[in-house]
Enzyme design. Sequence first.
Site, mmCIF file in Angstrom:
data_model
loop_
_atom_site.group_PDB
_atom_site.id
_atom_site.type_symbol
_atom_site.label_atom_id
_atom_site.label_comp_id
_atom_site.label_asym_id
_atom_site.label_seq_id
_atom_site.Cartn_x
_atom_site.Cartn_y
_atom_site.Cartn_z
ATOM 1 N N GLY A 146 23.914 49.062 57.461
ATOM 2 C CA GLY A 146 22.747 48.662 58.236
ATOM 3 C C GLY A 146 22.337 47.210 58.187
ATOM 4 N N SER A 147 21.940 46.649 59.300
ATOM 5 C CA SER A 147 21.438 45.291 59.338
ATOM 6 C C SER A 147 21.283 44.798 60.769
ATOM 7 C CB SER A 147 22.359 44.354 58.568
ATOM 8 O OG SER A 147 21.700 43.138 58.364
#
Length: 216
Positions: free
Chosen positions: A185-186
């Site tokens: 995630g990011s």
Amino acid sequence: MFHKEGHKIILITLFIVVAISLGADYLVNNSVIRGGIVIAAIALLVLVLQFFRNPKRSFITSDDTVLSPVDGKVVVIEKVFEKEFFKEERLQVSVFMSPINVHVTRYPVAGNVVFSKYHPGKFLVAWHPKSSEENERTTVVVNNKSFGNVLHRQIAGALAKRIVNYAKEGQVVEQASDSGFIKFGSRVDVFLPVDTKLDVTLNQKVKGGITVLARK
């Protein structure tokens, strides 16, 4: 098909799931609890497999387009002062990735890699205003014959604990080819000339290597 960055984690997760399932079968007498443990372990494996998937895609490349580097949702479109490389105002387009998105980072344009740098840092949530300057991140700039220098920046989030960057200065790279990977995630920021005509809007869902962010 799974990305090479996930092979080791997938094998470790598979081993853990098998161990948990065998342990539950041997140690837990209650069939309901035993079944719940096994289901939870399998769900973990499915989540990991989904995260590292790398679906086969057909790319339409062109020097007259900038493609989205990742799957996700457009969360920022604004003019900002980019202080690391350009040191001038640029048009920033940011794409946020949830844990269930494909996390391969692709080159938004083709050309020569003129800048590639890794920055250690914090792990603020990816939508935090200071995440692009304070979080762990990589900055890559590709010189393209239509758009000039195009910068894309991988930014770690609260869950992302490792950014992989394949770009090396002096490389000649193809549009939509693998630039890197962000584990768990990011977001990725793209910085374009301020007069660039965008093809996306805020909150639009995009696909890496498929969705056109901008065109000449």
